[in-house]
Design a protein around this motif. Structure first.
Motif, PDB file in Angstrom:
ATOM      1  N   PRO A 185      10.760  25.928 -90.285  1.00  0.00           N
ATOM      2  CA  PRO A 185      11.527  25.898 -88.584  1.00  0.00           C
ATOM      3  C   PRO A 185      10.853  25.632 -87.322  1.00  0.00           C
ATOM      4  CG  PRO A 185      10.347  27.850 -89.991  1.00  0.00           C
ATOM      5  CD  PRO A 185      10.042  26.275 -90.651  1.00  0.00           C
ATOM      6  N   ARG A 186      11.953  25.962 -86.424  1.00  0.00           N
ATOM      7  CA  ARG A 186      11.356  25.606 -84.751  1.00  0.00           C
ATOM      8  C   ARG A 186      10.742  26.777 -84.056  1.00  0.00           C
ATOM      9  NH1 ARG A 186      16.583  24.477 -81.673  1.00  0.00           N
ATOM     10  NH2 ARG A 186      14.521  23.939 -79.665  1.00  0.00           N
ATOM     11  N   VAL A 187       9.395  26.366 -83.119  1.00  0.00           N
ATOM     12  CA  VAL A 187       8.659  27.150 -82.998  1.00  0.00           C
ATOM     13  C   VAL A 187       8.605  27.061 -80.881  1.00  0.00           C
ATOM     14  CG1 VAL A 187       6.641  28.470 -82.774  1.00  0.00           C
ATOM     15  CG2 VAL A 187       7.677  27.780 -84.819  1.00  0.00           C
ATOM     16  N   ASP A 188       9.766  27.061 -80.609  1.00  0.00           N
ATOM     17  CA  ASP A 188       9.568  26.503 -79.162  1.00  0.00           C
ATOM     18  C   ASP A 188       9.587  28.395 -77.934  1.00  0.00           C
ATOM     19  OD1 ASP A 188      10.848  23.806 -79.663  1.00  0.00           O
ATOM     20  OD2 ASP A 188      12.352  24.525 -79.716  1.00  0.00           O
ATOM     21  N   ASN A 189       9.845  28.825 -78.080  1.00  0.00           N
ATOM     22  CA  ASN A 189       9.354  30.360 -77.271  1.00  0.00           C
ATOM     23  C   ASN A 189       9.466  31.464 -78.322  1.00  0.00           C
ATOM     24  OD1 ASN A 189      11.921  31.185 -78.502  1.00  0.00           O
ATOM     25  ND2 ASN A 189      13.224  29.931 -76.735  1.00  0.00           N
ATOM     26  N   LEU A 190       9.034  32.701 -77.957  1.00  0.00           N
ATOM     27  CA  LEU A 190       8.739  34.053 -78.758  1.00  0.00           C
ATOM     28  C   LEU A 190       9.690  34.473 -79.646  1.00  0.00           C
ATOM     29  CD1 LEU A 190       6.251  35.565 -79.494  1.00  0.00           C
ATOM     30  CD2 LEU A 190       6.961  37.485 -77.046  1.00  0.00           C
ATOM     31  N   TYR A 191      10.765  34.042 -79.082  1.00  0.00           N
ATOM     32  CA  TYR A 191      11.678  34.461 -79.625  1.00  0.00           C
ATOM     33  C   TYR A 191      12.014  33.328 -81.182  1.00  0.00           C
ATOM     34  CZ  TYR A 191      17.254  34.624 -81.244  1.00  0.00           C
ATOM     35  OH  TYR A 191      18.478  34.473 -81.881  1.00  0.00           O
ATOM     36  N   ASP A 192      11.354  31.932 -81.815  1.00  0.00           N
ATOM     37  CA  ASP A 192      11.844  31.677 -82.619  1.00  0.00           C
ATOM     38  C   ASP A 192      10.955  32.250 -83.792  1.00  0.00           C
ATOM     39  OD1 ASP A 192      13.667  29.945 -81.661  1.00  0.00           O
ATOM     40  OD2 ASP A 192      12.281  28.008 -80.918  1.00  0.00           O
ATOM     41  N   VAL A 193       9.778  32.670 -82.910  1.00  0.00           N
ATOM     42  CA  VAL A 193       8.917  33.080 -83.818  1.00  0.00           C
ATOM     43  C   VAL A 193       9.162  34.123 -85.156  1.00  0.00           C
ATOM     44  CG1 VAL A 193       6.214  34.915 -84.021  1.00  0.00           C
ATOM     45  CG2 VAL A 193       6.650  32.392 -82.209  1.00  0.00           C
ATOM     46  N   PHE A 194       9.481  35.755 -83.795  1.00  0.00           N
ATOM     47  CA  PHE A 194       9.985  36.562 -84.620  1.00  0.00           C
ATOM     48  C   PHE A 194      11.193  36.111 -85.753  1.00  0.00           C
ATOM     49  CE2 PHE A 194       7.825  39.128 -81.672  1.00  0.00           C
ATOM     50  CZ  PHE A 194       6.922  39.851 -82.182  1.00  0.00           C
ATOM     51  N   VAL A 195      11.804  35.408 -85.432  1.00  0.00           N
ATOM     52  CA  VAL A 195      13.508  35.086 -85.952  1.00  0.00           C
ATOM     53  C   VAL A 195      12.441  34.361 -87.507  1.00  0.00           C
ATOM     54  CG1 VAL A 195      15.091  33.231 -86.602  1.00  0.00           C
ATOM     55  CG2 VAL A 195      15.329  34.327 -83.954  1.00  0.00           C
ATOM     56  N   ASN A 196      11.485  33.604 -87.265  1.00  0.00           N
ATOM     57  CA  ASN A 196      10.931  32.821 -88.064  1.00  0.00           C
ATOM     58  C   ASN A 196      10.004  33.755 -89.079  1.00  0.00           C
ATOM     59  OD1 ASN A 196      11.753  30.342 -87.409  1.00  0.00           O
ATOM     60  ND2 ASN A 196       9.202  30.153 -86.345  1.00  0.00           N
ATOM     61  N   ILE A 197       9.818  35.163 -88.319  1.00  0.00           N
ATOM     62  CA  ILE A 197       8.959  36.264 -89.191  1.00  0.00           C
ATOM     63  C   ILE A 197      10.080  36.895 -89.880  1.00  0.00           C
ATOM     64  CG2 ILE A 197       7.898  38.289 -88.925  1.00  0.00           C
ATOM     65  CD1 ILE A 197       6.163  37.009 -86.649  1.00  0.00           C
ATOM     66  N   ARG A 198      11.183  37.376 -89.438  1.00  0.00           N
ATOM     67  CA  ARG A 198      12.370  37.530 -90.268  1.00  0.00           C
ATOM     68  C   ARG A 198      12.818  36.871 -91.214  1.00  0.00           C
ATOM     69  NH1 ARG A 198      18.198  37.800 -87.530  1.00  0.00           N
ATOM     70  NH2 ARG A 198      17.961  35.328 -87.833  1.00  0.00           N
ATOM     71  N   GLU A 199      12.926  35.914 -90.458  1.00  0.00           N
ATOM     72  CA  GLU A 199      13.078  34.792 -91.978  1.00  0.00           C
ATOM     73  C   GLU A 199      12.227  35.253 -93.335  1.00  0.00           C
ATOM     74  OE1 GLU A 199      16.731  33.886 -92.857  1.00  0.00           O
ATOM     75  OE2 GLU A 199      16.636  35.395 -90.710  1.00  0.00           O
ATOM     76  N   ASP A 200      11.392  35.107 -93.248  1.00  0.00           N
ATOM     77  CA  ASP A 200       9.692  35.171 -94.116  1.00  0.00           C
ATOM     78  C   ASP A 200      10.027  36.382 -94.280  1.00  0.00           C
ATOM     79  OD1 ASP A 200       8.772  32.811 -92.924  1.00  0.00           O
ATOM     80  OD2 ASP A 200       7.167  33.623 -91.917  1.00  0.00           O
ATOM     81  N   GLU A 201      10.172  37.061 -94.111  1.00  0.00           N
ATOM     82  CA  GLU A 201      10.431  38.119 -94.825  1.00  0.00           C
ATOM     83  C   GLU A 201      11.741  38.805 -95.647  1.00  0.00           C
ATOM     84  OE1 GLU A 201       7.609  40.158 -94.224  1.00  0.00           O
ATOM     85  OE2 GLU A 201       7.210  40.941 -92.236  1.00  0.00           O
ATOM     86  N   TRP A 202      12.470  37.780 -95.437  1.00  0.00           N
ATOM     87  CA  TRP A 202      13.623  37.855 -96.299  1.00  0.00           C
ATOM     88  C   TRP A 202      13.765  37.274 -97.352  1.00  0.00           C
ATOM     89  CZ3 TRP A 202      17.547  40.947 -97.430  1.00  0.00           C
ATOM     90  CH2 TRP A 202      18.564  40.137 -98.333  1.00  0.00           C
TER      91      TRP A 202
END
Length: 279
Positions: A189-206
């Motif tokens: 994953p990319r982590v450029d901002n807080l949006y990316d963080v929450f996208v990554n966490i959402r995908e982790d949950e899936w």
């Protein structure tokens, strides 16, 4: 077939209880945290870690009694707990744990949930895995709604350092390990901002959802780092066949079945060598 009907009925009862319990807890949290997202996420992530180290606790008990030895299960569940821990650290970095009440509520629910999940896993691993699947589906849905509602705002905010370190730095073996539906190193994953963080966490949950679903079929869980023989090239297969055989495991589900079918390492080896081991 008629022999499948009792088990199908039991599965429906298990899943019905899980759905009711999940919906009940969600309804309470929705009322308590309607306008405090980070605090709600902190509570959710404190609770979300619990099933995985509950599973590991029970598996260690089985292992101590010589009932069940599954290295892949231990590795994957620990990696899942490690992933959820970093979700929790992110929420703490965002201030989700600032209020005493939120910490008190989350931690006491987690303790009660640990004993409930351990008991459930001891009786029926299938039921416990489905319960965790329900929880992870809710987490995915919660983060998805939050991202859609606050996406533009989140893109303007920096990512917590703990998220940058977890997703992009160091040895990512543990990150790959809990994602059993994909090959290692295929998700970075990319982590450029807080949006990316929450996208990554959402995908982790899936990814957790997919792993929990796979676990509901006995013996269906495999570490993504455990290469299967059929996936190796021919020359690698020959080398593996010439090497030492993998240790056979005692396969059972639930404490009653494990106690009844328990065998020693020597007995399992004998059955394997004589072709009597039932796969």
């Amino acid at each position: 077939s008629s022999s499948d009907k009792p088990e199908s009925w039991i599965i429906r009862v298990e899943q019905g209880f899980n759905l009711f319990a999940t919906d009940f807890v969600i309804a309470i949290l929705d009322r308590l945290y309607a306008d405090r997202d980070y605090a709600r996420f902190y509570v959710l992530e404190t609770i979300a870690r619990v099933p995985y180290f509950a599973f590991v606790s029970v598996l260690h008990m089985y292992e101590s009694f010589g009932w069940w030895r599954r290295a892949d299960y231990l590795k994957v569940h620990f990696a899942e707990s490690w992933n959820e821990l970093h979700h929790l650290l992110v929420m703490e970095a965002l201030g989700g744990d600032e209020r005493w009440f939120d910490r008190f509520l989350a931690q006491h629910i987690a303790v009660a949930y640990y004993f409930l999940t351990s008991l459930m896993y001891t009786i029926s691993p299938r039921m416990a895995y489905h319960f965790s699947e329900c929880v992870e589906k809710h987490a995915f849905s919660t983060y998805d709604k939050f991202i859609k509602a606050h996406g533009e705002e989140l893109k303007k905010l920096p990512a917590p350092q703990v998220a940058v370190d977890y997703y992009t730095k160091g040895d990512l073996y543990m990150f790959d390990e809990f994602q059993t539906d994909r090959l290692p190193e295929t998700r970075r994953p990319r982590v450029d901002n807080l949006y990316d963080v929450f996208v990554n966490i959402r995908e982790d949950e899936w990814e957790h959802c997919k792993t929990m679903k796979a676990c509901q079929v006995r013996g269906n869980l495999h570490s993504p780092h455990s290469t299967k023989l059929k996936d190796l090239p021919d020359e690698a297969q020959d080398e593996k066949e010439d090497g030492e055989d993998e240790e056979e495991v005692a396969e059972c589900a639930g404490i009653v079945e494990c106690a009844i079918t328990a065998t020693s390492h020597a007995e399992r080896a004998r059955k394997k060598s004589t072709g009597l081991y039932d796969h």
